[in-house]
Write a protein that holds these residues in place. Structure first.
Motif, mmCIF file in Angstrom:
data_model
loop_
_atom_site.group_PDB
_atom_site.id
_atom_site.type_symbol
_atom_site.label_atom_id
_atom_site.label_comp_id
_atom_site.label_asym_id
_atom_site.label_seq_id
_atom_site.Cartn_x
_atom_site.Cartn_y
_atom_site.Cartn_z
ATOM 1 N N ASN A 1 0.866 -1.167 0.000
ATOM 2 C CA ASN A 1 0.000 0.000 0.000
ATOM 3 C C ASN A 1 0.912 1.229 0.000
ATOM 4 O O ASN A 1 1.663 1.449 0.949
ATOM 5 C CB ASN A 1 -0.900 -0.024 1.237
ATOM 6 C CG ASN A 1 -1.793 1.185 1.349
ATOM 7 O OD1 ASN A 1 -1.558 2.215 0.737
ATOM 8 N ND2 ASN A 1 -2.821 1.055 2.150
ATOM 9 N N HIS B 1 0.469 4.215 0.513
ATOM 10 C CA HIS B 1 0.236 5.242 1.532
ATOM 11 C C HIS B 1 0.778 4.837 2.899
ATOM 12 O O HIS B 1 0.697 5.615 3.848
ATOM 13 C CB HIS B 1 -1.254 5.571 1.604
ATOM 14 C CG HIS B 1 -1.760 6.107 0.305
ATOM 15 N ND1 HIS B 1 -1.474 7.374 -0.149
ATOM 16 C CD2 HIS B 1 -2.504 5.527 -0.666
ATOM 17 C CE1 HIS B 1 -2.019 7.557 -1.335
ATOM 18 N NE2 HIS B 1 -2.644 6.447 -1.674
ATOM 19 N N THR B 2 1.350 3.636 3.000
ATOM 20 C CA THR B 2 1.919 3.191 4.279
ATOM 21 C C THR B 2 3.417 2.918 4.181
ATOM 22 O O THR B 2 4.023 2.516 5.167
ATOM 23 C CB THR B 2 1.196 1.925 4.782
ATOM 24 O OG1 THR B 2 1.445 0.841 3.875
ATOM 25 C CG2 THR B 2 -0.299 2.150 4.926
ATOM 26 N N ASP C 1 -0.407 -3.241 3.903
ATOM 27 C CA ASP C 1 0.106 -2.078 4.624
ATOM 28 C C ASP C 1 1.517 -2.353 5.128
ATOM 29 O O ASP C 1 1.780 -3.426 5.683
ATOM 30 C CB ASP C 1 -0.792 -1.734 5.815
ATOM 31 C CG ASP C 1 -2.150 -1.188 5.407
ATOM 32 O OD1 ASP C 1 -2.289 -0.752 4.244
ATOM 33 O OD2 ASP C 1 -3.067 -1.187 6.247
ATOM 34 N N THR D 1 2.914 -4.366 8.431
ATOM 35 C CA THR D 1 1.994 -5.444 8.774
ATOM 36 C C THR D 1 2.712 -6.770 8.593
ATOM 37 O O THR D 1 3.216 -7.050 7.522
ATOM 38 C CB THR D 1 0.750 -5.402 7.864
ATOM 39 O OG1 THR D 1 0.104 -4.156 8.039
ATOM 40 C CG2 THR D 1 -0.212 -6.515 8.187
#
Length: 124
Positions: free
Chosen positions: A10, A12-13, A54, A57
């Motif tokens: 992702n 954005h992470t 993410d 994670t």
């Protein structure tokens, strides 16, 4: 039509200060490359789906259920997972999930974001 799953991070992470990442890379650059990859695969007759994880994670979420539910012809594990040392455990987990739950799917690796289609054609 053959179905391809592309597993990536992702955008954005992602920690863009990580020195393992190319200097100057941005979420927008990765997203544009991913969109171009999906469009290119579609243009040559493949249905491509994305599964994004993410950063940070350890457990890759619903990947196990997804690969059990859908019979993917090929599963691409992106270099943002394979090529970043801090994602090593995640990479192992993903490979084992694929191996255990989608044994008929080809596991595919690209060398660059813009040659995913070549990697897919190599195996399918």
């Amino acid at each position: 039509m053959k179905i391809i799953l592309i597993i990536g991070m992702n955008t954005h992470t992602i920690d863009y200060t990580n020195p393992e990442l190319p200097k100057g890379i941005t979420a927008e650059m990765i997203e544009q490359g991913t969109k171009a990859t999906v469009n290119k695969l579609s243009s040559i007759g493949f249905q491509a789906e994305l599964f994004l994880i993410d950063a940070g994670t350890v457990a890759p979420g619903n990947l196990e259920q997804l690969v059990r539910r859908v019979n993917y012809d090929g599963i691409v594990v992106g270099n943002g997972i394979r090529g970043v040392a801090s994602n090593f455990i995640l990479f192992e987990q993903i490979i084992n999930i694929i191996h255990e739950n989608a044994p008929k799917s080809k596991i595919i690796f690209n060398t660059l974001p813009n040659n995913t289609d070549e990697a897919v054609k190599r195996w399918l």
